[in-house]
Design an enzyme around this catalytic site. Sequence first.
Site, PDB file in Angstrom:
ATOM      1  N   ARG B 249       0.978  -1.260  -0.216  1.00 28.12           N
ATOM      2  CA  ARG B 249       0.062  -0.199  -0.153  1.00 28.12           C
ATOM      3  C   ARG B 249       1.145   0.967  -0.228  1.00 28.12           C
ATOM      4  O   ARG B 249       2.119   1.266   0.653  1.00 28.12           O
ATOM      5  CB  ARG B 249      -0.783  -0.045   1.075  1.00 28.12           C
ATOM      6  N   GLU B 278      -3.105   7.568  -4.922  1.00 27.57           N
ATOM      7  CA  GLU B 278      -3.827   6.802  -6.278  1.00 27.57           C
ATOM      8  C   GLU B 278      -4.770   7.762  -6.863  1.00 27.57           C
ATOM      9  O   GLU B 278      -6.105   8.241  -6.022  1.00 27.57           O
ATOM     10  CB  GLU B 278      -3.756   5.819  -6.343  1.00 27.57           C
ATOM     11  N   HIS B 296      -1.063  -0.275  -9.588  1.00 30.69           N
ATOM     12  CA  HIS B 296      -1.750  -0.998  -9.157  1.00 30.69           C
ATOM     13  C   HIS B 296      -3.013  -2.296  -9.426  1.00 30.69           C
ATOM     14  O   HIS B 296      -3.643  -1.923  -9.485  1.00 30.69           O
ATOM     15  CB  HIS B 296      -2.782   0.357  -8.137  1.00 30.69           C
TER      16      HIS B 296
END
Lengths: 313, 342
Positions: B249, B278, B296
């Site tokens: 993360r 993000e 991601h």
Amino acid sequence: MESIGVLLACPMNSYLEQQLDKRFKLYRFWTVPDKSSFLASHKDSIQAVVGNAAAGADAELIEALPKLEIVASFSVGLDKIDLTKCKEKGIRVTNTPDVLTEDVADLAIGLMLAVLRKLCESDRYVRSGKWKRGDYVLTTKFTGKKVGIIGLGRIGMAIAKRAEAFSCPISYYSRTEKPEIKYKYYPSVVELAAHCDILVVACPLTKETHHIINREVINAMGPKGVLINIGRGPHVDEPELVSALVERRLGGAGLDVFENEPYVPEELFGLDNVVLLPHVGSGTVETRQAMADLVIGNLEAHFQKKPLLTPVV
Amino acid sequence: MAAEDQSQTSQSDLPYVLILKPPPSFVLFGDHFFHSPNFQYLKAYESPLPLPHFLHTHARSVQALLSSGGAPVTADTIRLLPRLGLVVTTSQGLNHIDLSECRRRGIAVAGAGTIFSADCADSAVGLLIDVLRKISAANRYVKQGLWSSQGIYPLGYKLGGKHVGIVGLGSIGTEVAKRLEPFGCSISYNSRSKKPLVPYTFYPNVVELAANCDALIICCALTDETHHLISKEALLALGKDGVIINIARGPIIDEKELVHCLVKGEIRGAGLDVFEHEPDVPVELFALDNVVMSPHNAVFTRESFDDLCKLVVGNLEAFFSNEPLLTPVALDDLPHFSGRKD
């Protein structure tokens, strides 16, 4: 040994060049204005040639150097050296095995991951600044894919060992089956190609293995097949490969070598399922230093009349 | 409870699974892959009603909730759903769910189990090799026609023999370690606690781990404790020859410090699948050849998607037929998750 003439075939490594310059009388072949007149005027001064994957010692060069005693290659591949001629004339040949095995195998796996998981494409996508939530780059899982290896020598075995950690079933083609090896053997490249997801070229380049990846093999690989070449460009029929990739008859490719380096078919530049590298298989600071030390070590051993470190001939 | 033919059974007989926002896999692949004859989806995002109104209207019908990283399950949301008995998430991470509130209310949570571990580990190794061997950068070089015009590409760095430090030796961290062993890497790790049967060297804190390795791979969960775990101190300890890979993360790394270290050459490079905000990525990274980035998507393979469909449907069907969940999350020994958005 400063009077011993060493001909360096092309620029390959500044540390190597420096060391050769320090210890021998170094001639940089690529800087002479006219190669044939240079050879004519220096034929009695050159006792060693240092070559690599790009340039070595062919019959013509060997004939032009009557005092040539040793060819030391800054590579493990020997395809640029006329071994038969060297044997005939009693010229020693050395290469750089083992020190580069890990790097080349690492790169093969790196290419497999880069192609299947679209690492280069993903990186390009983020760099374009256009990443919006909901837009993802979809990829193919690598773990568990069937890996077929052409040539189970040092590099082929190192690739197999690494791929096994990703639960990849391993199969191979070799000139002869190796009964002590637990991987599945296929007696032809076409059969190997038909039974794997990822096909890796890891054998030496010889007359027999020239264009070992041809249209028949590419067809057998199919539209989901991925080709990885960390061997030599001429292992692959390049125009056939290019049209298969452009027409999507082949799933993807990771290529470190090409038939006419540094020229790479431009049709491949726009394909997101193709990763292209500028022949960097052994291209790490650590390994090139080890290779250079091996070249120097072999030359010194020869001229000091000691056993060669890594002789081929 | 099986409804053989959906057209014959009244829709209102099927239990509801609430979805606040479509998970990425719904958007990417289509929600029909997640269909089951045993339940139906209640899609809040398809309603013209504002969310709180929607929840009030349907609160009593909802027994299960399908969540993903982009749709946090907060205590507030949970309080509006008195009949909620199950939260299923499509993501690997759990940091977007208020697990303490779930435990308090007796709500079960079903996660991804280990279906994504192989893909995450493959991503981590792929990024590590890419950064050290400059695969993405060299690919760019060739595709711009620079090999023939500018010549030999700069050398990369050998992976063999490097010390790799894994932050978080859970399912994913273990898969990463397993893959790196035949490359000749020596593995060490930091985790909440030392793992007795593991052959790798344990370091009690991340700074010590960083100081003793050439590459740090972040594989831990995002919790209050791991927020900005990779601080300036850890990055400087990692050093000029060090590489960091993050497939966990974004907020586990202090991104501002990371960017600073990369720009100044305080570390050798980074491979990043995740970022603090993000889809925004620090623009300074775009100019760097020693950084490899991905949007991601470490788990977005077709194969993992297939596994995810089966798992989500399997967990929901199990719940509605009072069978044990396939991948229940243990709620008794919880690290601190504030239910913060992913």
